[in-house]
Design a protein around this motif. Structure first.
Motif, PDB file in Angstrom:
ATOM      1  N   LEU A 118       0.819  -1.325  -0.103  1.00 51.30           N
ATOM      2  CA  LEU A 118      -0.085  -0.169   0.041  1.00 51.30           C
ATOM      3  C   LEU A 118       0.839   1.201   0.075  1.00 51.30           C
ATOM      4  N   LEU A 140      -7.322   0.757   6.473  1.00 49.75           N
ATOM      5  CA  LEU A 140      -6.276   1.102   7.297  1.00 49.75           C
ATOM      6  C   LEU A 140      -6.308   2.524   7.912  1.00 49.75           C
ATOM      7  N   LYS A 141      -6.880   3.561   7.312  1.00 44.42           N
ATOM      8  CA  LYS A 141      -6.830   4.916   7.597  1.00 44.42           C
ATOM      9  C   LYS A 141      -8.093   5.017   8.530  1.00 44.42           C
ATOM     10  N   GLY A 142      -8.948   3.916   8.745  1.00 40.91           N
ATOM     11  CA  GLY A 142     -10.090   4.007   9.655  1.00 40.91           C
ATOM     12  C   GLY A 142     -11.195   4.822   9.228  1.00 40.91           C
ATOM     13  N   ASN A 143     -11.243   4.838   7.359  1.00 47.01           N
ATOM     14  CA  ASN A 143     -12.212   5.484   6.912  1.00 47.01           C
ATOM     15  C   ASN A 143     -13.432   4.418   7.058  1.00 47.01           C
ATOM     16  N   SER A 201       1.174   3.522   2.020  1.00 46.53           N
ATOM     17  CA  SER A 201       1.754   3.757   3.522  1.00 46.53           C
ATOM     18  C   SER A 201       3.051   2.691   3.776  1.00 46.53           C
ATOM     19  N   GLU A 210       2.291  -0.534   4.239  1.00 48.58           N
ATOM     20  CA  GLU A 210       1.780  -1.680   4.962  1.00 48.58           C
ATOM     21  C   GLU A 210       1.646  -2.757   3.900  1.00 48.58           C
ATOM     22  N   CYS A 219      -8.088  -1.024   0.737  1.00 52.03           N
ATOM     23  CA  CYS A 219      -7.359  -1.425   1.782  1.00 52.03           C
ATOM     24  C   CYS A 219      -6.792  -0.353   2.478  1.00 52.03           C
ATOM     25  N   ASP A 220      -6.333   0.708   1.775  1.00 54.21           N
ATOM     26  CA  ASP A 220      -5.744   1.769   2.175  1.00 54.21           C
ATOM     27  C   ASP A 220      -6.792   2.724   2.928  1.00 54.21           C
ATOM     28  N   GLU A 221      -7.882   2.619   2.359  1.00 53.03           N
ATOM     29  CA  GLU A 221      -9.028   3.448   3.240  1.00 53.03           C
ATOM     30  C   GLU A 221      -9.480   2.837   4.529  1.00 53.03           C
ATOM     31  N   SER A 262      -6.548   0.858  -2.860  1.00 51.18           N
ATOM     32  CA  SER A 262      -7.428   1.855  -2.677  1.00 51.18           C
ATOM     33  C   SER A 262      -8.390   1.633  -1.204  1.00 51.18           C
TER      34      SER A 262
END
Length: 241
Positions: free
Chosen positions: A1, A173-176, A3, A5, A169-171, A167
């Motif tokens: 990702l 992990l950002k807590g969205n 980040s 991760e 998975c990134d959202e 996209s």
């Protein structure tokens, strides 16, 4: 990702068929369903129907290890597990009944737009198939009424699903976790959600809105996918990655 991760996806493909043809290896993925299911390009674009494409990407990316050959897509299909009841009339033949049953059980999805590969999937077909969503013209070319796409389009779908997974998975992990259930003309995600009592989604409350899935033409979706992938690549270049 982005980040740094790493996320691992784990699942099980119901069925994979492999065929070697003229020096190339093709794979066909079939997913068994208890209800009717067909591929919708609009839902693929919105990230709501990418299961078969995730299977395809996972398999083809690791095909040399799994199949021992570099492989390419032949088909991704849904098959409804059913024992259909068909209507009859006086004088109906056994062959007529069998044909009606076959139509009820016809697989749905996407095929590689290659007449030779299609005929290998249904060796009994002449002008059209009772098994797969395919029809051939009199000159043996693939009809526009077939659910078939080119090798380049399959590659575009693979790229798009890779970007979609990153996209999503990134959202996460950002807590969205914004309350934004999908809705189209026939379906609302809330209708079959097990967490309605926790979510308590209510359009009369502030920031409680549906994620509207608008039906688009297939040709428009291909262009939208290309543009989205292009923007993702340009974003990576801007970051120096």
């Amino acid at each position: 990702l982005p980040s740094g991760e790493e996320v691992s996806l784990r699942g099980r493909i119901d069925r994979v068929d492999v065929m070697n043809h003229e020096g190339k290896t093709y794979v066909r993925i079939i997913d068994y369903k208890s209800g009717s299911k067909s591929l919708d390009m609009s839902e693929i674009y919105y990230g709501l129907q990418i299961q078969l494409l995730i299977y395809l990407e996972a398999l083809l990316s690791n095909s040399e290890a799994i199949i021992k050959h570099q492989s390419m897509p032949g088909a991704i299909l849904y098959f409804k597990l059913d024992d259909p009841i068909v209507s009859g009339e006086p004088g109906i033949t056994k062959e007529d009944i069998e044909e009606k049953i076959m139509k009820k059980l016809k697989l749905k999805g996407l095929l590689l737009k290659d007449a030779e590969i299609i005929k290998e999937m249904d060796k009994t077909m002449e002008s059209y198939s009772l098994i797969i969503p395919a029809k051939l013209n009199s000159d043996d070319s693939v009809s526009k009424s077939s659910s078939a796409i080119t090798e380049e389009q399959f590659e575009l779908l693979r790229e798009y699903v890779r970007e979609s997974i990153v996209s999503l998975c990134d959202e996460m992990l950002k807590g969205n976790i914004k309350i934004n259930p999908a809705k189209n003309a026939k379906y609302k995600a809330c209708e079959h959600c097990s967490y309605a009592s926790v979510c308590q989604f209510d359009t009369s409350m502030k920031d409680n809105n549906y994620n509207l899935v608008l039906k688009k033409k297939d040709e428009d979706i291909w262009e939208l996918m290309k543009n989205k992938i292009k923007k993702a690549v340009e974003g990576e270049d801007a970051d120096g990655n």
